[in-house]
Write a protein that holds these residues in place. Sequence first.
Motif, PDB file in Angstrom:
ATOM      1  N   GLU A   1       0.962  -1.359   0.059  1.00 25.42           N
ATOM      2  CA  GLU A   1      -0.027   0.083  -0.035  1.00 25.42           C
ATOM      3  C   GLU A   1       0.795   1.272   0.006  1.00 25.42           C
ATOM      4  O   GLU A   1       0.312   2.354  -0.608  1.00 25.42           O
ATOM      5  N   CYS A   2       1.916   1.216   0.765  1.00 22.10           N
ATOM      6  CA  CYS A   2       2.792   2.498   0.892  1.00 22.10           C
ATOM      7  C   CYS A   2       3.593   2.582  -0.487  1.00 22.10           C
ATOM      8  O   CYS A   2       4.527   3.601  -0.360  1.00 22.10           O
ATOM      9  N   GLY A   3       3.792   1.614  -1.322  1.00 21.77           N
ATOM     10  CA  GLY A   3       4.621   1.741  -2.531  1.00 21.77           C
ATOM     11  C   GLY A   3       6.063   1.465  -2.239  1.00 21.77           C
ATOM     12  O   GLY A   3       6.900   1.860  -3.080  1.00 21.77           O
TER      13      GLY A   3
ATOM     14  N   ALA B   1       7.668   2.614   0.845  1.00 18.82           N
ATOM     15  CA  ALA B   1       8.069   3.704   1.408  1.00 18.82           C
ATOM     16  C   ALA B   1       8.465   3.371   2.938  1.00 18.82           C
ATOM     17  O   ALA B   1       8.875   4.240   3.804  1.00 18.82           O
TER      18      ALA B   1
ATOM     19  N   ALA C   1       6.581   2.579   5.045  1.00 23.73           N
ATOM     20  CA  ALA C   1       5.387   3.393   5.945  1.00 23.73           C
ATOM     21  C   ALA C   1       4.109   2.186   6.321  1.00 23.73           C
ATOM     22  O   ALA C   1       3.218   2.771   6.841  1.00 23.73           O
ATOM     23  N   CYS C   2       4.146   0.829   6.186  1.00 23.10           N
ATOM     24  CA  CYS C   2       3.059   0.129   6.403  1.00 23.10           C
ATOM     25  C   CYS C   2       3.562  -1.428   6.392  1.00 23.10           C
ATOM     26  O   CYS C   2       5.004  -1.478   6.178  1.00 23.10           O
TER      27      CYS C   2
ATOM     28  N   THR D   1       2.092  -3.918   4.593  1.00 21.70           N
ATOM     29  CA  THR D   1       1.169  -4.816   3.836  1.00 21.70           C
ATOM     30  C   THR D   1       1.882  -5.568   2.820  1.00 21.70           C
ATOM     31  O   THR D   1       1.604  -6.336   1.855  1.00 21.70           O
ATOM     32  N   CYS D   2       3.404  -5.683   3.013  1.00 20.55           N
ATOM     33  CA  CYS D   2       4.280  -6.544   2.005  1.00 20.55           C
ATOM     34  C   CYS D   2       4.793  -7.489   2.870  1.00 20.55           C
ATOM     35  O   CYS D   2       5.853  -8.181   2.543  1.00 20.55           O
TER      36      CYS D   2
ATOM     37  N   GLU E   1      12.933  -1.126   9.714  1.00 20.65           N
ATOM     38  CA  GLU E   1      12.095  -2.157   9.020  1.00 20.65           C
ATOM     39  C   GLU E   1      11.747  -3.034  10.279  1.00 20.65           C
ATOM     40  O   GLU E   1      10.388  -3.248  10.357  1.00 20.65           O
TER      41      GLU E   1
ATOM     42  N   MET F   1       8.699  -1.166  11.895  1.00 20.47           N
ATOM     43  CA  MET F   1       7.648  -1.043  10.973  1.00 20.47           C
ATOM     44  C   MET F   1       7.016  -2.599  11.240  1.00 20.47           C
ATOM     45  O   MET F   1       5.619  -2.795  11.205  1.00 20.47           O
TER      46      MET F   1
ATOM     47  N   CYS G   1       9.414  -5.018   0.521  1.00 20.61           N
ATOM     48  CA  CYS G   1       9.974  -3.799  -0.129  1.00 20.61           C
ATOM     49  C   CYS G   1      11.327  -3.509   0.013  1.00 20.61           C
ATOM     50  O   CYS G   1      11.816  -2.795  -0.485  1.00 20.61           O
TER      51      CYS G   1
END
Length: 106
Positions: free
Chosen positions: A39-41, A43, A45-46, A48-49, A68, A71, A86
Motif C-alpha cells: 500500500e505505501c509503494g 516507502a 510506511a506500512c 502490507t508486504c 524495518e 515497522m 519492499c
Amino acid sequence: MVSVRYKDQDGGESVIDAPEGTNLMEAAVRNGVATIEGECGGALACATCHVYIPDAWRAVTGEPSEDEQEMLAFGIGVDTRSRLSCQIKVTAAMEGITILTPRSQR
C-alpha cells in the motif's frame, strides 16, 4: 530475470520472473501476486508486504534494518522469519527462492 515463488498459507503459489535490482514487493505487485499489497509503494510506511523468509534463504536476503523492525511491529503474525518485501532487493543469488506470505494477507 530471477525466478521467485510466492507461496501462501493455503498452498497457493505464484511463480514470477523478477528483474534484478527491483524489490520483492514491486515484483509481486507488478505480477499480480494477490497476497502482497504494498500500500505505501515501498516507502517503509506500512506492513502490507510482510513476508516470511525461510531460514535457508536468510543469508541471501539479509537481516531487517532497525527501521524495518520497527515497522514490522505493526504486522500480524510477525516472527523471526519476518521481513518487509519492499526492503529486499532481488539479486541473482535469489534464483529459485520461495517467499511465504502470512495468513493475514489473503
